[in-house]
Design a protein around this motif. Structure first.
Motif, PDB file in Angstrom:
ATOM      1  N   ILE A 135       0.958  -1.192   0.015  1.00 23.77           N
ATOM      2  CA  ILE A 135       0.004   0.043   0.049  1.00 23.77           C
ATOM      3  C   ILE A 135       0.969   1.076   0.131  1.00 23.77           C
ATOM      4  N   ILE A 136       0.585   2.173  -0.937  1.00 21.90           N
ATOM      5  CA  ILE A 136       1.560   3.166  -1.157  1.00 21.90           C
ATOM      6  C   ILE A 136       0.610   4.493  -0.732  1.00 21.90           C
ATOM      7  N   VAL A 137       1.130   5.264   0.315  1.00 23.85           N
ATOM      8  CA  VAL A 137       0.260   6.339   0.651  1.00 23.85           C
ATOM      9  C   VAL A 137       0.723   7.645  -0.138  1.00 23.85           C
ATOM     10  N   ALA A 138       0.046   8.322  -0.822  1.00 25.10           N
ATOM     11  CA  ALA A 138       0.384   9.606  -1.684  1.00 25.10           C
ATOM     12  C   ALA A 138      -0.584  10.590  -1.408  1.00 25.10           C
ATOM     13  N   SER A 139      -0.910  10.753  -0.242  1.00 23.01           N
ATOM     14  CA  SER A 139      -1.911  11.568   0.144  1.00 23.01           C
ATOM     15  C   SER A 139      -1.802  12.976   0.067  1.00 23.01           C
ATOM     16  N   GLY A 140      -0.632  13.291  -0.019  1.00 17.84           N
ATOM     17  CA  GLY A 140      -0.317  14.856  -0.583  1.00 17.84           C
ATOM     18  C   GLY A 140      -0.444  15.867   0.744  1.00 17.84           C
ATOM     19  N   SER A 141      -0.785  17.100   0.283  1.00 19.46           N
ATOM     20  CA  SER A 141      -0.765  18.096   1.187  1.00 19.46           C
ATOM     21  C   SER A 141      -2.059  18.961   1.106  1.00 19.46           C
ATOM     22  N   GLU A 142      -2.260  20.032   2.245  1.00 15.74           N
ATOM     23  CA  GLU A 142      -3.364  20.703   1.935  1.00 15.74           C
ATOM     24  C   GLU A 142      -2.920  22.145   2.505  1.00 15.74           C
ATOM     25  N   PRO A 143      -3.482  23.251   2.523  1.00 13.56           N
ATOM     26  CA  PRO A 143      -3.130  24.516   2.591  1.00 13.56           C
ATOM     27  C   PRO A 143      -3.122  24.633   4.306  1.00 13.56           C
ATOM     28  N   ALA A 144      -2.043  25.420   4.637  1.00 10.03           N
ATOM     29  CA  ALA A 144      -1.995  25.586   6.162  1.00 10.03           C
ATOM     30  C   ALA A 144      -2.370  27.054   6.433  1.00 10.03           C
ATOM     31  N   SER A 145      -2.767  27.375   7.554  1.00  7.36           N
ATOM     32  CA  SER A 145      -3.103  28.636   7.973  1.00  7.36           C
ATOM     33  C   SER A 145      -2.467  29.254   9.006  1.00  7.36           C
ATOM     34  N   LEU A 146      -2.859  30.367   9.512  1.00  8.91           N
ATOM     35  CA  LEU A 146      -2.149  30.851  10.793  1.00  8.91           C
ATOM     36  C   LEU A 146      -3.101  30.798  11.927  1.00  8.91           C
ATOM     37  N   PRO A 147      -2.669  30.889  13.283  1.00  3.25           N
ATOM     38  CA  PRO A 147      -3.711  31.281  14.394  1.00  3.25           C
ATOM     39  C   PRO A 147      -3.885  32.586  13.914  1.00  3.25           C
ATOM     40  N   GLU A 302       5.163  -2.844   7.843  1.00  2.00           N
ATOM     41  CA  GLU A 302       5.623  -3.610   6.784  1.00  2.00           C
ATOM     42  C   GLU A 302       4.494  -3.591   5.683  1.00  2.00           C
ATOM     43  N   GLY A 303       5.028  -3.113   4.392  1.00  2.00           N
ATOM     44  CA  GLY A 303       3.659  -3.114   3.409  1.00  2.00           C
ATOM     45  C   GLY A 303       3.235  -1.707   3.171  1.00  2.00           C
ATOM     46  N   ILE A 304       3.616  -0.961   4.022  1.00  2.00           N
ATOM     47  CA  ILE A 304       2.917   0.344   3.847  1.00  2.00           C
ATOM     48  C   ILE A 304       4.066   1.500   3.713  1.00  2.00           C
ATOM     49  N   TYR A 305       3.887   1.937   2.270  1.00  2.00           N
ATOM     50  CA  TYR A 305       4.951   2.986   2.010  1.00  2.00           C
ATOM     51  C   TYR A 305       4.268   4.366   1.881  1.00  2.00           C
ATOM     52  N   ALA A 306       5.094   5.471   1.653  1.00  2.00           N
ATOM     53  CA  ALA A 306       4.573   6.834   1.465  1.00  2.00           C
ATOM     54  C   ALA A 306       5.505   7.705   0.713  1.00  2.00           C
ATOM     55  N   ILE A 307       5.043   8.541  -0.149  1.00  2.00           N
ATOM     56  CA  ILE A 307       5.723   9.546  -1.216  1.00  2.00           C
ATOM     57  C   ILE A 307       5.207  10.895  -1.319  1.00  2.00           C
ATOM     58  N   GLY A 308       5.771  11.715  -1.850  1.00  2.00           N
ATOM     59  CA  GLY A 308       5.302  13.024  -2.175  1.00  2.00           C
ATOM     60  C   GLY A 308       5.168  13.932  -1.060  1.00  2.00           C
ATOM     61  N   ASP A 309       4.328  14.910  -0.945  1.00  2.00           N
ATOM     62  CA  ASP A 309       4.040  15.895  -0.038  1.00  2.00           C
ATOM     63  C   ASP A 309       3.980  15.352   1.329  1.00  2.00           C
ATOM     64  N   ALA A 310       3.286  14.067   1.513  1.00  2.00           N
ATOM     65  CA  ALA A 310       2.950  13.695   2.709  1.00  2.00           C
ATOM     66  C   ALA A 310       4.358  13.215   3.473  1.00  2.00           C
ATOM     67  N   ILE A 311       5.526  13.270   2.988  1.00  2.00           N
ATOM     68  CA  ILE A 311       6.590  12.686   3.665  1.00  2.00           C
ATOM     69  C   ILE A 311       7.566  14.077   3.741  1.00  2.00           C
ATOM     70  N   ASP A 312       8.822  13.999   4.173  1.00  2.00           N
ATOM     71  CA  ASP A 312       9.942  15.104   4.111  1.00  2.00           C
ATOM     72  C   ASP A 312      10.367  15.323   2.903  1.00  2.00           C
ATOM     73  N   GLY A 313      10.837  16.724   2.807  1.00  2.00           N
ATOM     74  CA  GLY A 313      11.396  17.211   1.425  1.00  2.00           C
ATOM     75  C   GLY A 313      10.618  18.192   0.961  1.00  2.00           C
ATOM     76  N   PRO A 314      11.102  18.786  -0.311  1.00  2.00           N
ATOM     77  CA  PRO A 314      10.383  20.042  -0.897  1.00  2.00           C
ATOM     78  C   PRO A 314       8.841  19.594  -1.188  1.00  2.00           C
ATOM     79  N   MET A 315       8.012  20.480  -1.435  1.00  2.00           N
ATOM     80  CA  MET A 315       6.600  20.217  -1.673  1.00  2.00           C
ATOM     81  C   MET A 315       6.615  20.377  -3.321  1.00  2.00           C
TER      82      MET A 315
END
Ligand code: FAD
Length: 462
Positions: A135-147, A302-315
């Protein structure tokens, strides 16, 4: 219950590329997507629609600023906002439809709906549960706001709302001087809005080479975008038609307010990693909400992977794509590698800005001796003919070996020109290798060659 080798959750550039690569490698693949269309943030509310709006408004600017000078006389175009939005939507539809076509071509099942992982090896979509070895999680990102800042997507908008405004605002305040804020701010400036950027730091685009960032701000200011730097936004008060942004200057704590018809909150994005089962399965998630993975995109389960905006690194879409391909290839038993030192970044304003590799600040911090080869587009014939001579190419190379360590471009087609440097860096090239490569005349790419020449005996045209 369907049985798959791979189920990818999310069909953004990370997820759909990963699914296609899995299918190409002979794995029975499905991709879950909760949106109505495939393509994720990038194709639906990100890269693609924003570039369509940038293109349309750049054409408008070109007509207003340069047509008469080139002997192209006549009435300047006026803006039909509804038509511009419809052009943007058509562009999105063509691209998202394209992914649907590619899924069919590659025999990838699109599981429509929001997916969750009830247990290892299982993905639930609606009432159906499917099995997958991977299972590869590529769930991405969403806008963040400020308090203190509530996004209503009408008056106080994220990038998503900014791409769908009912009309061009008279005054827009952009909170955050990063890539998305400056791109969309440029769009509305060219459409006639007064645009004011409020940035917490003392400079815009903080990860960029400082010299480029200063020049970039100057050029945007020349286009009429106003900047307040070093300002901490305290809150936004909004009615149905107007908003008031209050901020404090960090240097002296003085308090200020500014009115706007629309406030664009572009203070970054946050990973989508919670609420679909990862926490319950014990998948490690960082404090910033990023799913933790090893070099092969494997989570601790085991068996679960993740990629893209949902993990570390430039979005970035292309970073997500590269990870998607590498993850698929790893599962298929290959030995892929993503070179994080050679991931370009581009800002699609006018002029464009791009960078790859190290900045001068990085090299100073590392204590590495380097040389700088710089060439202004003023010395490039094509740029002068095209009213595009603002900006420069700057190449950083190792002082002893001449190996290219980074490049920073502000100017015409900077987003395309940077790839010559990316390829050179991948091959471990020296600046002299670029300098000795014949470049067609007259092209903007000659400025890249001249900057490489400037790392050695000197450029010809300056
Ligand atoms: P996403 O594209 O975010 O896709 C994730 C998908 O997963 C979404 O469609 C979501 O609906 C789906 N999903 C999430 N959870 C579930 C679930 N449980 N079940 C089913 N589906 C789920 N990057 C660039 O490189 N160049 C640019 O020019 C650029 N411009 C941008 C402009 C804007 C305005 C914005 C907002 C972003 C821009 N980006 C750009 C960033 C780029 O869009 C992202 O880096 C990229 O989309 C990340 O890809 P991804 O596959 O990781 O995730």
């Amino acid at each position: 219950m369907a049985q798959y080798d791979v189920i990818v959750i999310g069909s953004g550039p990370g997820g759909y590329v990963c699914a296609i690569r899995c299918a190409q490698l002979g794995l029975k693949t499905a991709c879950v997507e909760g949106r109505e269309t495939l393509g994720g943030t990038c194709l639906n509310v990100g890269c693609i629609p924003s570039k369509a709006m940038l293109h349309a408004t750049e054409m408008l600017h070109e007509a207003e600023a340069n047509f008469a000078e080139m002997g192209l006389k006549g009435k300047s175009p006026s803006v039909d906002w509804k038509q511009m939005l419809s052009y943007k939507q058509k562009t999105i539809d063509q691209n998202t439809g394209g992914i649907e076509f590619l899924f069919k071509k590659n025999k990838i099942d699109w599981l429509k709906g929001w997916g969750s992982i009830p247990e290892k090896g299982k993905v639930k979509v609606g009432d159906e549960t499917h099995s997958a070895k991977h299972i590869i999680v590529a769930s991405g990102s969403e806008p963040a706001s400020l308090p203190g800042v509530e996004i209503d997507e009408t008056v106080v908008v994220s990038s998503t709302g900014a791409l769908e405004l009912s009309k061009v605002p008279k005054k827009m305040v952009v909170i955050g001087g990063g890539v998305i804020g400056l791109e969309l701010g440029s769009v509305y400036k060219r459409l006639g809005a007064e645009v004011h950027v409020i940035e917490f730091l003392d400079k815009i685009t903080p990860t960029m080479d400082e010299e480029v960032s200063r020049q970039f701000q100057k050029l945007l200011a020349k286009q009429g975008i106003e900047f307040t730097l070093g300002a901490a936004v305290q809150g936004v008060e909004a009615t149905k038609q107007k908003a008031k942004v209050s901020y404090k200057m960090r240097k002296d704590d003085s308090e200020h307010e500014i009115d706007a018809d629309v406030v664009l909150v572009s203070t970054g994005r946050k990973p989508v990693s919670k609420g679909f089962g990862l926490e319950d399965l014990g998948v490690e998630i960082s404090e910033r909400g990023q799913i933790k993975t090893d070099d092969h995109y494997r989570t601790n389960v085991e068996g679960i992977y993740a990629i893209g905006d949902a993990i570390d690194g430039p979005m970035l879409a292309h970073k997500a794509e590269d990870e998607g391909m590498a993850c698929a290839e790893g599962i298929a038993g290959q030995h892929p590698h993503v070179n994080y030192g050679v991931i370009p970044s581009v800002i699609y304003t006018h002029p464009e800005v791009s960078m790859v590799g190290r900045t001068e600040q990085d090299l100073k911090e590392e204590g590495r001796e380097y040389k700088v080869g710089k060439f202004s587009f003023m010395g490039n014939g094509r740029a002068k003919a095209n009213f595009a001579a603002d900006g420069f190419v700057k190449i950083l190379a190792d002082k002893t070996t001449d190996r290219v360590l980074g490049a920073h471009i502000i100017g015409p087609m900077a987003g395309d020109l940077i790839h010559e440097i990316c390829v050179a860096m991948e091959f471990g090239a020296a600046a002299e290798d670029i300098a000795r490569t014949c470049h067609a005349h007259p092209t903007y790419s000659e400025a890249v060659r001249e900057a490489a020449l400037a790392c050695g005996d000197g450029p010809i045209h300056s």
